[in-house]
Design a protein around this motif. Structure first.
Motif, PDB file in Angstrom:
ATOM      1  N   PRO A  82      44.045  22.789  60.347  1.00  0.00           N
ATOM      2  CA  PRO A  82      45.202  21.480  60.537  1.00  0.00           C
ATOM      3  C   PRO A  82      45.378  21.151  61.834  1.00  0.00           C
ATOM      4  O   PRO A  82      45.955  20.018  61.934  1.00  0.00           O
ATOM      5  N   VAL A  83      45.425  22.038  62.811  1.00  0.00           N
ATOM      6  CA  VAL A  83      45.384  21.757  64.181  1.00  0.00           C
ATOM      7  C   VAL A  83      44.204  21.423  64.915  1.00  0.00           C
ATOM      8  O   VAL A  83      44.155  20.256  65.574  1.00  0.00           O
ATOM      9  N   THR A  84      43.541  22.206  64.801  1.00  0.00           N
ATOM     10  CA  THR A  84      42.083  21.995  65.627  1.00  0.00           C
ATOM     11  C   THR A  84      41.065  21.198  64.897  1.00  0.00           C
ATOM     12  O   THR A  84      39.953  20.613  65.818  1.00  0.00           O
ATOM     13  N   GLY A  85      41.212  21.096  63.662  1.00  0.00           N
ATOM     14  CA  GLY A  85      40.102  20.498  62.992  1.00  0.00           C
ATOM     15  C   GLY A  85      38.910  21.180  62.817  1.00  0.00           C
ATOM     16  O   GLY A  85      37.820  20.677  62.017  1.00  0.00           O
ATOM     17  N   LYS A  86      38.620  22.282  63.405  1.00  0.00           N
ATOM     18  CA  LYS A  86      37.390  23.354  63.251  1.00  0.00           C
ATOM     19  C   LYS A  86      37.447  23.685  61.755  1.00  0.00           C
ATOM     20  O   LYS A  86      38.270  23.984  61.408  1.00  0.00           O
ATOM     21  N   PRO A  87      35.965  23.983  61.419  1.00  0.00           N
ATOM     22  CA  PRO A  87      36.036  24.478  60.192  1.00  0.00           C
ATOM     23  C   PRO A  87      36.831  25.881  59.935  1.00  0.00           C
ATOM     24  O   PRO A  87      36.607  26.767  60.876  1.00  0.00           O
ATOM     25  N   LEU A  88      37.472  26.269  58.936  1.00  0.00           N
ATOM     26  CA  LEU A  88      37.931  27.340  58.764  1.00  0.00           C
ATOM     27  C   LEU A  88      37.512  27.811  57.166  1.00  0.00           C
ATOM     28  O   LEU A  88      37.781  26.928  56.446  1.00  0.00           O
ATOM     29  N   ILE A  89      36.963  29.212  57.261  1.00  0.00           N
ATOM     30  CA  ILE A  89      36.562  29.598  56.072  1.00  0.00           C
ATOM     31  C   ILE A  89      37.437  30.808  55.488  1.00  0.00           C
ATOM     32  O   ILE A  89      37.659  31.719  56.461  1.00  0.00           O
ATOM     33  N   LEU A  90      37.955  30.754  54.361  1.00  0.00           N
ATOM     34  CA  LEU A  90      38.732  31.753  53.843  1.00  0.00           C
ATOM     35  C   LEU A  90      37.972  32.390  52.725  1.00  0.00           C
ATOM     36  O   LEU A  90      37.425  31.717  51.767  1.00  0.00           O
ATOM     37  N   GLN A  91      38.209  33.820  52.781  1.00  0.00           N
ATOM     38  CA  GLN A  91      37.245  34.524  51.571  1.00  0.00           C
ATOM     39  C   GLN A  91      38.351  35.557  51.080  1.00  0.00           C
ATOM     40  O   GLN A  91      39.158  36.098  51.792  1.00  0.00           O
ATOM     41  N   ALA A  92      38.117  35.664  49.564  1.00  0.00           N
ATOM     42  CA  ALA A  92      38.658  36.632  49.053  1.00  0.00           C
ATOM     43  C   ALA A  92      37.825  37.256  47.879  1.00  0.00           C
ATOM     44  O   ALA A  92      37.026  36.558  47.007  1.00  0.00           O
ATOM     45  N   PRO A  93      37.710  38.707  47.684  1.00  0.00           N
ATOM     46  CA  PRO A  93      37.031  39.329  47.035  1.00  0.00           C
ATOM     47  C   PRO A  93      37.662  39.001  45.306  1.00  0.00           C
ATOM     48  O   PRO A  93      38.588  38.830  45.311  1.00  0.00           O
ATOM     49  N   LEU A  94      36.456  39.391  44.555  1.00  0.00           N
ATOM     50  CA  LEU A  94      37.054  39.169  42.989  1.00  0.00           C
ATOM     51  C   LEU A  94      38.187  40.226  42.786  1.00  0.00           C
ATOM     52  O   LEU A  94      37.941  41.505  43.156  1.00  0.00           O
ATOM     53  N   PRO A  95      39.207  39.878  42.220  1.00  0.00           N
ATOM     54  CA  PRO A  95      40.327  40.717  42.057  1.00  0.00           C
ATOM     55  C   PRO A  95      40.106  41.908  40.747  1.00  0.00           C
ATOM     56  O   PRO A  95      39.044  41.626  39.950  1.00  0.00           O
ATOM     57  N   ALA A  96      40.769  42.893  40.780  1.00  0.00           N
ATOM     58  CA  ALA A  96      40.648  43.978  40.014  1.00  0.00           C
ATOM     59  C   ALA A  96      40.426  43.526  38.488  1.00  0.00           C
ATOM     60  O   ALA A  96      39.501  44.152  37.800  1.00  0.00           O
ATOM     61  N   ASP A  97      41.436  42.779  37.902  1.00  0.00           N
ATOM     62  CA  ASP A  97      41.672  42.264  36.602  1.00  0.00           C
ATOM     63  C   ASP A  97      40.263  41.424  36.177  1.00  0.00           C
ATOM     64  O   ASP A  97      39.744  41.496  35.217  1.00  0.00           O
ATOM     65  N   PHE A  98      39.968  40.706  37.209  1.00  0.00           N
ATOM     66  CA  PHE A  98      38.562  39.712  37.068  1.00  0.00           C
ATOM     67  C   PHE A  98      37.435  40.760  36.790  1.00  0.00           C
ATOM     68  O   PHE A  98      36.741  40.489  35.899  1.00  0.00           O
ATOM     69  N   LEU A  99      37.437  41.679  37.650  1.00  0.00           N
ATOM     70  CA  LEU A  99      36.382  42.546  37.502  1.00  0.00           C
ATOM     71  C   LEU A  99      36.182  43.365  36.268  1.00  0.00           C
ATOM     72  O   LEU A  99      35.111  43.859  35.737  1.00  0.00           O
ATOM     73  N   ALA A 100      37.510  43.764  36.052  1.00  0.00           N
ATOM     74  CA  ALA A 100      37.490  44.750  34.787  1.00  0.00           C
ATOM     75  C   ALA A 100      37.341  43.844  33.610  1.00  0.00           C
ATOM     76  O   ALA A 100      36.674  44.383  32.350  1.00  0.00           O
ATOM     77  N   LYS A 101      37.682  42.323  33.534  1.00  0.00           N
ATOM     78  CA  LYS A 101      37.141  41.658  32.323  1.00  0.00           C
ATOM     79  C   LYS A 101      35.899  41.646  32.306  1.00  0.00           C
ATOM     80  O   LYS A 101      35.088  41.379  31.084  1.00  0.00           O
ATOM     81  N   VAL A 102      34.998  41.364  33.404  1.00  0.00           N
ATOM     82  CA  VAL A 102      33.751  41.148  33.503  1.00  0.00           C
ATOM     83  C   VAL A 102      33.137  42.404  32.647  1.00  0.00           C
ATOM     84  O   VAL A 102      32.279  42.409  31.715  1.00  0.00           O
ATOM     85  N   ALA A 103      33.353  43.628  33.259  1.00  0.00           N
ATOM     86  CA  ALA A 103      32.845  44.662  32.747  1.00  0.00           C
ATOM     87  C   ALA A 103      33.344  45.059  31.234  1.00  0.00           C
ATOM     88  O   ALA A 103      32.502  45.621  30.688  1.00  0.00           O
ATOM     89  N   SER A 104      34.335  44.684  30.757  1.00  0.00           N
ATOM     90  CA  SER A 104      34.891  44.798  29.311  1.00  0.00           C
ATOM     91  C   SER A 104      33.752  43.792  28.517  1.00  0.00           C
ATOM     92  O   SER A 104      33.455  44.307  27.267  1.00  0.00           O
ATOM     93  N   LEU A 105      33.345  42.810  28.956  1.00  0.00           N
ATOM     94  CA  LEU A 105      32.576  41.685  28.265  1.00  0.00           C
ATOM     95  C   LEU A 105      31.088  42.388  28.228  1.00  0.00           C
ATOM     96  O   LEU A 105      30.386  42.081  27.338  1.00  0.00           O
ATOM     97  N   GLN A 106      30.670  43.220  29.216  1.00  0.00           N
ATOM     98  CA  GLN A 106      29.320  43.579  29.574  1.00  0.00           C
ATOM     99  C   GLN A 106      29.042  44.559  28.316  1.00  0.00           C
ATOM    100  O   GLN A 106      27.938  45.251  28.210  1.00  0.00           O
TER     101      GLN A 106
END
Length: 107
Positions: A82-106
């Motif tokens: 918002p200030v510099t206008g330069k590209p800002l990349i934000l990353q977040a890994p998959l949360p534990a409950d999301f991974l648990a749901k995928v595992a339960s479906l497999q």
């Protein structure tokens, strides 16, 4: 998708199958419309796991417990600082409950 609606584009790619009724997919948004991912996936016949609003009354969906969220996660966001206008990349890994749901479906 309504003809009078605003244009929206989402590209998708299958990452892995998660049982007979679900899959883990990567979605790349080229526009930022409200509920874009939910609308596009439901339109394709593949609503998000837990998305009761856009899934409608479709039969054979993956069951979710009462109060369980729908499974959508922003793994990476790219925007201009918002200030510099330069590209800002934000990353977040998959949360534990999301991974648990995928595992339960497999199984």
């Amino acid at each position: 998708i309504k003809p009078e609606g605003r244009a929206a584009r989402t590209d998708w790619r299958l990452l892995e199958k998660a049982g007979p009724k679900a899959a883990l997919v990567r979605l790349d948004l080229h526009t930022g419309r409200t509920h874009q991912i939910r609308v596009h996936m439901a339109h394709l016949g593949h609503p998000l796991v837990g998305d009761t609003l856009y899934a409608g009354r479709r039969q054979g969906l993956v069951p979710v417990a009462p109060g369980e969220r729908f499974y959508l996660h922003a793994e990476q966001l790219e925007l201009a600082h918002p200030v510099t206008g330069k590209p800002l990349i934000l990353q977040a890994p998959l949360p534990a409950d999301f991974l648990a749901k995928v595992a339960s479906l497999q199984g």
